[in-house]
Design an enzyme around this catalytic site. Structure first.
Site, short mmCIF file in Angstrom:
data_model
loop_
_atom_site.label_atom_id
_atom_site.label_comp_id
_atom_site.label_asym_id
_atom_site.label_seq_id
_atom_site.Cartn_x
_atom_site.Cartn_y
_atom_site.Cartn_z
N ASP A 155 -39.77 24.84 119.09
CA ASP A 155 -39.15 25.53 117.95
C ASP A 155 -38.78 26.98 118.26
OD1 ASP A 155 -38.37 25.75 115.14
OD2 ASP A 155 -39.99 27.22 115.08
N ASN A 281 -32.78 31.37 111.36
CA ASN A 281 -32.28 30.27 112.19
C ASN A 281 -32.95 28.96 111.81
OD1 ASN A 281 -30.28 30.50 113.96
ND2 ASN A 281 -31.53 31.15 115.70
N ASP A 308 -41.42 27.54 107.52
CA ASP A 308 -40.87 28.30 108.66
C ASP A 308 -41.20 29.79 108.49
OD1 ASP A 308 -39.70 28.97 111.02
OD2 ASP A 308 -37.64 28.55 110.41
O1 DOR Z 1 -35.47 32.10 111.97
C1 DOR Z 1 -36.27 31.64 112.76
N1 DOR Z 1 -37.27 32.39 113.22
N2 DOR Z 1 -36.12 30.39 113.20
C2 DOR Z 1 -36.87 29.88 114.18
O2 DOR Z 1 -36.70 28.74 114.51
C3 DOR Z 1 -37.87 30.74 114.87
C4 DOR Z 1 -38.33 31.80 113.98
C5 DOR Z 1 -39.15 32.85 114.65
O3 DOR Z 1 -40.01 32.52 115.45
O4 DOR Z 1 -38.97 34.03 114.33
#
Ligand code: DOR
Length: 437
Positions: A155, A281, A308
Site C-alpha cells: 500500500d 491517493n 486509510d
Molecule cells: O493518500 C495516501 N496516503 N494513500 C496511500 O495509499 C498512502 C498514504 C500514506 O501512507 O500517506
C-alpha cells in the site's frame, strides 16, 4: 474483576441479525448476557438509552507511522485515536521506516500494539522487499511470526509487475493469506496531484485518471481468478472499479473491497482552493464516482469501510500542493462521516453501516472475537449516539497529526463508550487517561 451493565440501548449486531432494545452485561472481559433480567450483581450500571450498542469497529487500513515517523503518529497515539473513533481493532499498514517486510518488524509493531492495549493491532506485511515490487518479502516468516500476518500489501504503491503479482498470489494461496492491492498504474498516475477531469483542467493541475486504478483492478481480478488467491482491493475510488468488483463477485472471484469515508463523503471540489489536506491517493473523484461508492457500500459490492488514516506532519502538508504528501487522517471522523453522509441521507441503515465498519472487516481479517456481540465472546463493544452533533475540533483529537479537510465541520453521530476486551477504554467520549500519550 470488572462488570458493567449497559442498560436500554439499541443493540445492533449484523453478525447475528440482532436489532432490539436490550441490556448488555460485561463481566471480566466477556459479554455474559444480552437481554433483560440479567444477573447484574456487582455491575456498574451505565444508562445508554437512546444510544446504539454495536460491535467495536475494525479498521482494515491504518497508517501507524511507527517505526520511522513517530513525530506524525505512534502505535500508541494511533490506538488512542482509534479508540476515540469507536474502533477495537486496526490493521497497521507496512509502509513504515523500516518497511514491515520481515518477521522482526511485524513482531515489533504487534508488540507495541499489545503494549498500548487500547485496540487489537493486527499487522499487514509488505508483499515485496522495501515495497519495491521486485523481490518477495519474507511472507512465510511473517505468517508464522507472533504477529500472525494474514494480509499483505505494498500500500502506497501499486505493484507494477504482473508476473510478480501472479507469483506472489500463488505463494499466498498456500497460507490462505490475502493479497491487498493499492490499484495505481504508476506510469498513468505519474506526477498527478488530483483526479484527472474538468476540475484538474480548471485548476491547472496534472491529474490521475480513473483508468490508473481500473486497469490494475482488471489485472488483479484476472490473476485472482487464475490463482485462486484471496484479493482485497484497497480504497477503491471510481465508478468503474465498483462495477468491476460487482461483476467479478458475480463470477465467483474471491475478491473483497473497501472504500474510505473521504471517498464516500467528498469530491474533487474539495481541491478547489488547492487545499493540501484534500490531496490523497487515490484522489477524491467526481460526484458520479462518489455516488457509485455509496451505492457499492449499500448493496455490499464494497464490503468494508476502511479509514486509510494517513497522518502527515504540518510542515510537510503545509506547502504547495505539488510538494505536499498525499493522505488524510480518518479514525476519529469515520463514524460521523458514515452517519452524516450515508445513514442520514437514507443510503443505508445503521445495521448496514455497522456491518461495513465492524462485522465485514472482522470477517475479512478472520478476527475471532471482533465484529459481533455474542454471549461468551470477548467484550469488544462500542456505544454511540447516532443523533449527537459535534464539530471536528483539532484541539480534542488524539492523533498526533491534524491533516484532514473536515476540521471545523459539523458531523452527526458520536462515540460515547468503548470496551476493548471488557476494559472501558472510552468513557463518556473520553479515552481512558492512563492510555493517553
Ligand atoms: O493518500 C495516501 N496516503 N494513500 C496511500 O495509499 C498512502 C498514504 C500514506 O501512507 O500517506
Amino acid at each position: 474483576m470488572s462488570a458493567f451493565l449497559l442498560t436500554g440501548g439499541r443493540v445492533i449486531d449484523p453478525a447475528t441479525g440482532r436489532d432490539e432494545t436490550a441490556d448488555v452485561l460485561i463481566r471480566d472481559g466477556v459479554i455474559t448476557g444480552i437481554g433483560k433480567r440479567l444477573d447484574t450483581k456487582g455491575a456498574e450500571t451505565i444508562d445508554v438509552a437512546g444510544a446504539v450498542v454495536s460491535p467495536g469497529f475494525v479498521d482494515l487500513h491504518t497508517h501507524v507511522r511507527e517505526p520511522g515517523r513517530e513525530d506524525e503518529e505512534t502505535i500508541a497515539s494511533a490506538s488512542a485515536a482509534a479508540a476515540a473513533g469507536g474502533f477495537t481493532a486496526i490493521c497497521a499498514m507496512p509502509n513504515t521506516d523500516p518497511v514491515a517486510d520481515s518477521a522482526a518488524v511485524v513482531e515489533k509493531v504487534w508488540a507495541l500494539g499489545r503494549e498500548a492495549g487500547l485496540v487489537e493491532v493486527m499487522v499487514a506485511g509488505a508483499l515485496s522487499k522495501n515495497l519495491e515490487g521486485k523481490k518477495m518479502a519474507d511472507i512465510g516468516e511473517m505468517v508464522r511470526s507472533f504477529a500472525r500476518v494474514r494480509l499483505f500489501t505494498d500500500d502506497g504503491h501499486g505493484v507494477q509487475d504482473a508476473l510478480f503479482v501472479r507469483r506472489t498470489m500463488e505463494y499466498l494461496v498456500a497460507f490462505d493469506a490475502i493479497y491487498a492491492e493499492h490499484c495505481e498504474d504508476a506510469a498513468l498516475a505519474e506526477g498527478g496531484q488530483m483526479h484527472e477531469g474538468e476540475r484538474s483542467a480548471a485548476l491547472g493541475l496534472r491529474g490521475i485518471p480513473a483508468e490508473a486504478e481500473e486497469l490494475m483492478a482488471v489485472r488483479d481480478l484476472a490473476l485472482a481468478k487464475l490463482t485462486g488467491c484471496r484479493l482485497h482491493l484497497l480504497h477503491i475510488s471510481t465508478a468503474g472499479t465498483v462495477e468491476l468488483v460487482r461483476r467479478a463477485k458475480a463470477e465467483g472471484v474471491t475478491v473483497t473491497a473497501e472504500a474510505t469515508p473521504h471517498h464516500f463523503s467528498l469530491t474533487d471540489d474539495a481541491l478547489g482552493d488547492y487545499d493540501p489536506n484534500a490531496k490523497v491517493n487515490p484522489p477524491l473523484r467526481t460526484e458520479e464516482d462518489r455516488a457509485a461508492i455509496v451505492a457499492g457500500l449499500a448493496d455490499g459490492t464494497i464490503d468494508a469501510i476502511a479509514t486509510d488514516h494517513a497522518p502527515h506532519a504540518d510542515h510537510e502538508k503545509d506547502q504547495e500542493l505539488l510538494y505536499a504528501p498525499p493522505g488524510m487522517i480518518g479514525l476519529e471522523t469515520a463514524l460521523g462521516l458514515g452517519i452524516t453522509n450515508l445513514v442520514e441521507p437514507g443510503h443505508l441503515g445503521l445495521p448496514v453501516l455497522i456491518d461495513r465498519m465492524a462485522t465485514a472487516p472482522a470477517r475479512i481479517l478472520g478476527l475471532a472475537g471482533q465484529g459481533s456481540l455474542v454471549e461468551g465472546g470477548p467484550a469488544n463493544v462500542t456505544v454511540f449516539d447516532p443523533a449527537a452533533k459535534w464539530i471536528v475540533d483539532p484541539t480534542t483529537m488524539h492523533s498526533k497529526s491534524r491533516n484532514t479537510p473536515v476540521l471545523g465541520t459539523e458531523l452527526h453521530g458520536k462515540v460515547v463508550h468503548v470496551f476493548f476486551r471488557g476494559t472501558h477504554t472510552v468513557t463518556d467520549g473520553r479515552v481512558a487517561s492512563e492510555a493517553l500519550v
